[in-house]
Enzyme design. Structure first.
Site, PDB file in Angstrom:
ATOM      1  N   ARG A   1      44.393  75.320  43.067  1.00  0.00           N
ATOM      2  CA  ARG A   1      43.103  75.940  42.740  1.00  0.00           C
ATOM      3  C   ARG A   1      43.164  76.556  41.346  1.00  0.00           C
ATOM      4  O   ARG A   1      42.239  76.448  40.548  1.00  0.00           O
ATOM      5  CB  ARG A   1      42.690  76.990  43.787  1.00  0.00           C
ATOM      6  CG  ARG A   1      41.456  77.787  43.367  1.00  0.00           C
ATOM      7  CD  ARG A   1      40.700  78.472  44.503  1.00  0.00           C
ATOM      8  NE  ARG A   1      41.540  79.018  45.539  1.00  0.00           N
ATOM      9  CZ  ARG A   1      42.283  80.115  45.438  1.00  0.00           C
ATOM     10  NH1 ARG A   1      42.303  80.814  44.318  1.00  0.00           N
ATOM     11  NH2 ARG A   1      43.026  80.523  46.453  1.00  0.00           N
TER      12      ARG A   1
ATOM     13  N   TYR B   1      16.508  71.860  34.911  1.00  0.00           N
ATOM     14  CA  TYR B   1      16.839  71.063  36.098  1.00  0.00           C
ATOM     15  C   TYR B   1      16.437  71.818  37.378  1.00  0.00           C
ATOM     16  O   TYR B   1      16.659  73.037  37.485  1.00  0.00           O
ATOM     17  CB  TYR B   1      18.355  70.787  36.078  1.00  0.00           C
ATOM     18  CG  TYR B   1      18.874  70.127  37.317  1.00  0.00           C
ATOM     19  CD1 TYR B   1      18.569  68.798  37.600  1.00  0.00           C
ATOM     20  CD2 TYR B   1      19.666  70.819  38.213  1.00  0.00           C
ATOM     21  CE1 TYR B   1      19.039  68.196  38.747  1.00  0.00           C
ATOM     22  CE2 TYR B   1      20.152  70.218  39.363  1.00  0.00           C
ATOM     23  CZ  TYR B   1      19.831  68.895  39.625  1.00  0.00           C
ATOM     24  OH  TYR B   1      20.294  68.300  40.762  1.00  0.00           O
TER      25      TYR B   1
ATOM     26  N   ASP C   1      22.780  73.743  29.198  1.00  0.00           N
ATOM     27  CA  ASP C   1      23.102  72.570  30.010  1.00  0.00           C
ATOM     28  C   ASP C   1      23.007  71.354  29.078  1.00  0.00           C
ATOM     29  O   ASP C   1      21.928  70.994  28.629  1.00  0.00           O
ATOM     30  CB  ASP C   1      22.094  72.489  31.164  1.00  0.00           C
ATOM     31  CG  ASP C   1      22.381  71.352  32.123  1.00  0.00           C
ATOM     32  OD1 ASP C   1      22.965  70.347  31.695  1.00  0.00           O
ATOM     33  OD2 ASP C   1      21.996  71.464  33.296  1.00  0.00           O
TER      34      ASP C   1
ATOM     35  N   LYS D   1      26.875  62.769  35.735  1.00  0.00           N
ATOM     36  CA  LYS D   1      25.972  61.900  35.010  1.00  0.00           C
ATOM     37  C   LYS D   1      26.740  61.105  33.946  1.00  0.00           C
ATOM     38  O   LYS D   1      27.614  60.361  34.296  1.00  0.00           O
ATOM     39  CB  LYS D   1      24.835  62.735  34.422  1.00  0.00           C
ATOM     40  CG  LYS D   1      24.257  63.790  35.417  1.00  0.00           C
ATOM     41  CD  LYS D   1      23.561  63.191  36.620  1.00  0.00           C
ATOM     42  CE  LYS D   1      23.277  64.184  37.736  1.00  0.00           C
ATOM     43  NZ  LYS D   1      22.544  65.373  37.371  1.00  0.00           N
TER      44      LYS D   1
HETATM   45  C1  LIG Z   1      22.280  66.598  37.968  1.00  0.00           C
HETATM   46  C2  LIG Z   1      22.068  67.734  37.053  1.00  0.00           C
HETATM   47  C3  LIG Z   1      22.576  69.004  37.364  1.00  0.00           C
HETATM   48  C4  LIG Z   1      23.302  69.290  38.651  1.00  0.00           C
HETATM   49  O1  LIG Z   1      24.547  68.684  38.690  1.00  0.00           O
HETATM   50  P1  LIG Z   1      25.298  68.249  40.038  1.00  0.00           P
HETATM   51  O2  LIG Z   1      26.515  67.562  39.553  1.00  0.00           O
HETATM   52  O3  LIG Z   1      24.347  67.362  40.788  1.00  0.00           O
HETATM   53  O4  LIG Z   1      25.569  69.498  40.793  1.00  0.00           O
HETATM   54  C5  LIG Z   1      22.401  70.015  36.432  1.00  0.00           C
HETATM   55  N1  LIG Z   1      21.728  69.804  35.286  1.00  0.00           N
HETATM   56  C6  LIG Z   1      21.212  68.609  34.961  1.00  0.00           C
HETATM   57  C7  LIG Z   1      20.497  68.435  33.665  1.00  0.00           C
HETATM   58  C8  LIG Z   1      21.362  67.537  35.838  1.00  0.00           C
HETATM   59  O5  LIG Z   1      20.840  66.342  35.525  1.00  0.00           O
END
Ligand SMILES: *Cc1c(COP(=O)(O)O)cnc(C)c1O
Length: 381
Positions: free
Chosen positions: A46, A98, A170, A195
Site C-alpha cells: 500500500r 466531469y 483534471d 482514458k
Molecule cells: C472518466 C473521468 C473521470 C473519472 O475517472 P475514473 O477512472 O472513471 O474514476 C474523471 N475526470 C474525467 C475528465 C473523466 O473523463
C-alpha cells in the site's frame, strides 16, 4: 527529451536481476526486512510497490512534476487530492466538470465540511466573484466535459496565487502529451488514467502529479492513508499503455480533426463542439496553452429520439461510457458521464438531450466518416 522518447524510457530501466525489457509485476503485499533499524525501500505494497513506483516515475516525468501517484481510479485520485482541504474550507470549481467530480464535490465533501461553488471557469471574473473569506481551492478541467469549453489556465492560476488558493486540474482529456498544467502554475494535476493514459479500454486507474515537494509529501501521506492505490498488475498495464501515448494521441487527434470538420458541415448536425475548429469559442486560447485540441468532440443531433435512431445504426464506434481508447467511443452524456447530475444542471451546461460525445480512436478516419454518414442518412428529417 521529447515526449515520444520519455514515454518509452522513463520509469522503465532494464530489470536489475535478469535484464528483462519490461518491469516485472511484483505481486507481493509485503517485503522482507533484514534489519528493523533500517527503513527498507519497500515495506508494504500500500505504501510502495516497485511496479507502481515505475509507473509513478513515468507519470511524474511526463507531466513535468517531481512526484507521481498511481491510484485505483480517476475518482480515487480526485478524492485523494481533495484531502488537501478540510472542514470549514470553501472551494470554487468549474461548472463544466466531469459528472463524477460534480457528484463528489456537491454530495460527498459537504458531508465533511467542504463547500463548493460551481462557476463558469472560462470567465476569470466569475471565479473572482465566487470567492469567500474561507476559499482555499480552485478546481478546473480544460477542455471541459462534454462541451469542450476552454479555461484560461494561466489566468485562473494567477488569480488563485494572488489569493493563496491551491489549484487542482483534471487533465484527462489532454494528457501531458498535449497540455502540461504544472508548467502553467497549477499545483496538482489529476487524471483518469482509465482514458488516454491507459489507452486500451482495459483498465480503471487514476493519477496525481505535483511539482512542489511539500505537496508531494502530503499527497504521498494521503495516498497511503486512504489506501486507494493502483494494484501492481494494473500499474503494469498503465505502464504498457503509456509507452504508445505519443503515437496514439497524434493519430487520434488527427482523426478527430478530420471527423470534426466533416460533422461541422453536415445538415443533420445542429452543433459541433471541438476546440480544433475555428468556430469554437476557445480555439485561440487552446492553441496558446496546449499543443493541440485533443481527440474528443461533441455534437448535437437535436433530440433524444434522433440520438436513439443514430446509435442503433452506427457500427464502428463502441457505444459506451468512457473515452480515450484505441477504438472510437460514442457516449451519451445525459445518461452516462453526466447521469449523476440533476437534469436542470445538465441543461445549464449545454448538455441537451441531443448531445453525443465522440472519442476518436485509431481507426482510419475515412472508415469512421463512412459509418457516421450511413447512420446520419438514415435519420428522419
Ligand atoms: C472518466 C473521468 C473521470 C473519472 O475517472 P475514473 O477512472 O472513471 O474514476 C474523471 N475526470 C474525467 C475528465 C473523466 O473523463
Amino acid at each position: 527529451m521529447k515526449k515520444a522518447t520519455q514515454v518509452i524510457h522513463t520509469g522503465v530501466e532494464p530489470e536489475k536481476h535478469t535484464g528483462a525489457s519490461s518491469v516485472p509485476i511484483f505481486m507481493a503485499s509485503t517485503f522482507h526486512q533484514k534489519d528493523i533499524d533500517e527503513i527498507p525501500p519497500y515495506e508494504y505494497s500500500r505504501s510502495g510497490n516497485p511496479t507502481r513506483e515505475a509507473v509513478e516515475i513515468s507519470l511524474a516525468t511526463l507531466e513535468g512534476g517531481t512526484r507521481g501517484f498511481a491510484l485505483a481510479s480517476g475518482m480515487a485520485a480526485m478524492t485523494t487530492a481533495m484531502a488537501l482541504f478540510g472542514a470549514g474550507d470553501h472551494v470554487i470549481a468549474s461548472r463544466d466538470i466531469y459528472g463524477g467530480t460534480y457528484r463528489l464535490l456537491s454530495k460527498v465533501w459537504p458531508h465533511f465540511g467542504v463547500e463548493t461553488t460551481f462557476v463558469d471557469a472560462t470567465d476569470v471574473e466569475a471565479i473572482a466573484k465566487a470567492a469567500r473569506p474561507n476559499t482555499k481551492g480552485l478546481i478546473l478541467e480544460s477542455p471541459s466535459n462534454p462541451t469542450m469549453a476552454i479555461t484560461d489556465i494561466a489566468g485562473a492560476v494567477a488569480l488563485a496565487k494572488e489569493r493563496k488558493w491551491r489549484t487542482i486540474i483534471d487533465n484527462t482529456f489532454m494528457t501531458p502529451y498535449l497540455q502540461q498544467p504544472l508548467n502553467l502554475g497549477v499545483d496538482v494535476v489529476v487524471h483518469s488514467a482509465t482514458k488516454f493514459l491507459g489507452g486500451h479500454s482495459d483498465l480503471v486507474a487514476g493519477a496525481i502529479v505535483v511539482k512542489d515537494e511539500k505537496l508531494g509529501k502530503a499527497i504521498s501521506f494521503y495516498q497511503n492513508a486512504f489506501g486507494a492505490i493502483l494494484s501492481p498488475h494494473d500499474s503494469w498495464l498503465l505502464l504498457r499503455g503509456l509507452k504508445t501515448l505519443a503515437v496514439r494521441m497524434e493519430a487520434s487527434q488527427k482523426g478527430a480533426e478530420i471527423v470534426a470538420r466533416y460533422l461541422e458541415g453536415h445538415k443533420q448536425i445542429e452543433q459541433v463542439y471541438y476546440p480544433g475548429l475555428e468556430s469554437h469559442k476557445g480555439y485561440e486560447l487552446q492553441q496558446k496553452q496546449a499543443a493541440g485540441p485533443g481527440a474528443v468532440l461533441s455534437f448535437d443531433l437535436g433530440s433524444r429520439e434522433r440520438v436513439k435512431q443514430f446509435l442503433s445504426q452506427v457500427k464502428l464506434p463502441l457505444v459506451a461510457v468512457s473515452l480515450g481508447g484505441v477504438e472510437s467511443i460514442l457516449s451519451y452524456p445525459t445518461t452516462m458521464s453526466h447521469g449523476a447530475m440533476e437534469p436542470e444542471e445538465r441543461i445549464k451546461r449545454g448538455i441537451g438531450p441531443g448531445l453525443l460525445r465522440l472519442s476518436v480512436g485509431l481507426e482510419d478516419p475515412q472508415d469512421l466518416i463512412d459509418d457516421l454518414e450511413q447512420a446520419l442518412q438514415r435519420l428522419d428529417r
